[in-house]
Design an enzyme around this catalytic site. Structure first.
Site, PDB file in Angstrom:
ATOM      1  CD  GLU A 131      -1.775  -2.396   1.420  1.00  0.00           C
ATOM      2  OE1 GLU A 131      -2.658  -3.264   1.283  1.00  0.00           O
ATOM      3  OE2 GLU A 131      -0.610  -2.647   1.803  1.00  0.00           O
ATOM      4  CG  HIS A 200     -10.566  -7.234   7.652  1.00  0.00           C
ATOM      5  ND1 HIS A 200     -10.541  -8.611   7.612  1.00  0.00           N
ATOM      6  CD2 HIS A 200      -9.388  -6.834   7.128  1.00  0.00           C
ATOM      7  CE1 HIS A 200      -9.399  -9.023   7.084  1.00  0.00           C
ATOM      8  NE2 HIS A 200      -8.691  -7.946   6.779  1.00  0.00           N
TER       9      HIS A 200
END
Length: 395
Positions: A131, A200
């Site tokens: 990322e 998450h």
């Protein structure tokens, strides 16, 4: 309008790269329409019981919504995002997409499905699981004149790119003396899902709101998802578009003609007289569910989806406060340092003389989101809490 839910197995808490196939997802989805009819039910007993439990939480927008007309076409929210993205890629050859599995796989929630064959691998670029690297690459591409859209497979993973977003994305226009613009869109799924686990279930609005130079918006319907996507791509500023993982399968009829929404305007969801309820993203539907109960109790709440998380639309908010004199903020973000805290400060500084009662802010609890479904629900604001808060405000 209808609400469509998906069984909570798209992610594994122990393995962030495990996903369901499209056929498996279809078997686990069901539509709940405003008349409480279900178009498709899961076949297993476990999923059937989940369906019955979630049915009571289905909320439709008001029937007189401008996007509920018979004209136009129906899309799910993730399809509306894709349509907006595709239209902008056709309009402007500088627009490109990058991220993990955004290419031929079509993205973890299929927002980019079908774009790679149409526009090619260079404009829809699959990246490694890195990322920090591909976000930096997107910022660099924006500096050279492209208009990249960086997808985070899950917004929680973008914490790995926080240095790029804070030190480069938000500040390079200033630190370069105006030599560079950073027209980049950073988007992806976030929020509390259905038992996706703590890592998450991140709400990163509070992390990014203090970064200078960045705009933040949160979509909540297919209509505003498409309009905000197109506006973010056309903006000369870096924009973070927050999408909620549980709203991707929300269905709505949107116009056939092109439209672009403002990145700095709130949406009046329900006009009212007694109390201003400010909310955004998934909590819009919890608020609207509570509003039905409140109306039956004789209250007339005004509901505003703030949409623009940075900057706030203080014009719309201020006019509502001057009318109702009472404010309730409902968010899924954490209570400490969240959007609600910043919004409370802004209202207090600008409209304190118009308030007849202290501002109440309902936020998620400051704890990691539990995996257990019952505990997960307890950490997030529920409609009954909203009803109680309004009753307290209006005493």
């Amino acid at each position: 309008m209808a609400t469509l839910f998906q069984a909570p197995t798209a992610f594994s808490a122990s393995n962030k790269f495990h996903f369901l196939s499209l056929s498996e997802r279809k078997r686990q989805m069901f539509v709940v329409r405003s008349d409480a009819r279900m178009n498709h039910l899961p076949t297993t007993g476990v999923h059937s019981s989940l369906t019955q439990r979630l049915l009571t939480n289905a909320v439709a927008t008001k029937a007189d919504s401008p996007t509920s007309s018979k004209t136009g076409h129906e899309l799910l929210l993730f399809e509306a995002l894709r349509e907006g993205l595709e239209e902008e890629m056709e309009r402007d050859p500088r627009v490109c997409v990058m991220g993990e599995d955004v290419g031929h796989y079509g993205g973890s929630y299929k927002v980019t499905k079908g774009l790679a064959p149409k526009f090619g691998d260079l404009r829809v670029l699959d990246t490694p699981i890195a990322e920090n690297a591909f976000t930096g690459m997107g910022i660099g591409a924006a500096m050279t004149g492209l208009r990249p859209i960086v997808e985070g497979m899950n917004m929680g993973f973008l914490l790995l790119a926080f240095n790029q977003i804070s030190n480069n994305c938000g500040m390079l226009h200033y630190t370069s003396g105006g030599q560079f613009k950073i027209p980049i869109v950073i988007r992806g799924p976030g929020g509390v899902g259905r038992q996706l686990g703590a890592e998450h279930s991140q709400r990163l609005e509070s992390y990014f709101q203090s970064i200078p130079g960045i705009q933040m918006v949160a979509c909540s319907t297919p209509y505003n998802a498409k309009g905000l996507m197109k506006a973010a791509i056309r903006s000369e500023n870096p924009v973070i578009l927050f999408e909620h993982v549980l709203l991707y399968n929300l269905k709505e009829r949107i116009p056939d003609e092109e439209y672009v929404l403002s990145l700095e305007e709130a949406e009046m969801v329900r006009p009212g007289e007694h109390v201003t309820i400010l909310t955004y993203s998934r909590m819009r539907y919890h608020v609207m569910q509570a509003a039905k109960t409140l109306v039956n109790k004789g209250y007339d709440p005004e509901v505003i989806d703030i949409r623009s998380l940075k900057p706030f639309d203080l014009y719309t908010i201020g006019n509502s406060v001057k009318k109702t004199h009472r404010v309730l903020i409902v968010e899924e973000c954490m209570r400490t340092g969240g959007i609600g805290a910043s919004l409370t400060a802004a209202i207090t500084e600008n409209f304190n003389d118009y308030l007849d009662a202290p501002i109440i802010c309902l936020s998620s609890q400051d704890v990691p989101t539990p995996y257990a479904g019952t505990l997960e629900e307890w950490t997030v604001v529920q409609p009954a809490q909203i009803v109680t808060a309004v009753e307290q405000l209006c005493q």
